[in-house]
Write a protein that holds these residues in place. Sequence first.
Motif: not given
Length: 595
Positions: A78-89
């Motif tokens: 639940q927590l990790w999936s809510a972390l923001p996605v990086s535009a340029e990972p």
Amino acid sequence: MNAARLPAAGAALAAWLMALPLLASGQPLPEPESLRQTTEPATSLPAEPVLPSSPDPAAPPPAEPVTLAVLRERRFHQLWSALPVSAEPAERVEVALADIRRLLAAGQPWLAALQAARLEADLGERPGVAAVLATAAARCGLTGIAVSALARAAGAERLALAEAVLSVAERRLADGEPDAALATLRALPVRLERRQRHRLALLKARAHFARDRPLEAAQALQAAEFDPLRLVGAPLDDRLEAAVLQYDLGIALIRSGAAARGHALLERLGRSDSIGDEPPAQALRDRANLGLAAEFLAAGQGATARALFERVALEGPYSNRALLGMGWASLGPQGDPQSGGLNLDGDGTRATPKFVLRVMQRRRLIDCENYNRRALAPTELCQRQLRFERAQVPERAESLAEEAIAVWQELSAREPRDPAVREAWGALGHAAARAGLRAAAIAGYEAAAERLEAALADNRAAASRFAAEGLAAGWAALSADGAMTAGLAPGAPLPVAALIGFEAALGVDAAPPSPQRQPLLAELLEARGLQAMSGDDPALAAWQDAQQQALARTVAESLDAEQRQLGRWLASVRAGLATLSDPSFVLPSPAAAPR
């Protein structure tokens, strides 16, 4: 939740997460139609048995039992999936990995695992990221995630892969799965750093101990390259690591039947000054001396046991038990001189030519103690028959009894809730009777009876409070500790001070310890932390209720065990007092000291 954001190898986890609301509901599955009987049989003949139909592949799986591991992994997803996605990972992978490693070094594996899972979801499968995720997940108790990540880490850099494999194996062993831990170790790379080799030896040995195979544990430890005597000036961690390896090897040898060699190793560790004078090093030395002394005491070798008990520090975690044992060793048989030789005993017969060993010794290529300890063949050159130190045995038996009195007087004045101190109360009267001091023995027994009766009253009061209030006093003590208010981080060990405060508040700090209490309390405190992360959860609440009941049972059992223990000591004291108070009883005249 968007399944596309999950790690590439986590498609199965995505389906599992989607099914969580159904699995957590606890509702029974519908009964198959073929098992229902809607009408009575038309005749009196027995109805033909109705066979169940084959399972429907589309039917939902049976609900998984709710455990802390399930709850932990549910919160994690639940927590990790809510972390923001990086535009340029891809451009920040090395920086992100460095940040994750810093979190691991700072003792924050939960946050490190969250960031590693988010990074892997952004980048796709990368062995280096998977290795860091496996390490972090294993350290915070996310066993399923750690095992899955380790399977994707096969191509990672050697040291990172080794760290991941060792961490996952340690987690499997901590979960009570020694066979799975040993199987995990097969993924280790061939070349390891020295500290990783030592860690591997300890891990293998403890897995074999858990499987009740001490001989294999000894073999695993003998493969490690260590010698505490050669670590003078090394960092404390290195010295302690080598000392722990030697201690475990001594225990493994004793349990596997090579008692003489095990005793020799513990004797060597108990005498060693090379591991330092720091409290952890002194505690390990004391533990080796105490364990070895207890073995000789049980074997009727009191003089040898006394000399070993005397090595234990007068102030420390093992001092009270050492003083208690020293008194009993004084009153028991003194035995004969004991060999502490490091020579082999029947398990190695090949002889290395003496001229070869002499050349090796001149060139400083061999150390006899190390040579024999590593199970090579004994030779005349390297065969040594050391003698364990023995305490002096006086001619007068009264002198030994007086020595026991002096030791136990020191012990009886210490913390009255320590079980060793309580046993010494009654033992003082026994020692005085053995010394022929009737008046002192009667006074000692009477004082012991008074103290033990007071301890029994305290025990009954604690039991009454517990029956009325349950665990409330223990939880209040933990809430007063600011560090425990928010609970434990996932997978974190329970601080010893927290357990001591919890037991003292409930009055079980003087009771025989319960091996289940510490893990139960740690799990409940971790559940408190998980609840603070994501709010109330019916499944979590039900699990907490069951764990609290199990924890309460350990408290009740400890109070009952303490009451029985105090009752036995009190009965022994009263019997001794009654015997001495009988005018027809004559104290036996002391004979020569037992040998």
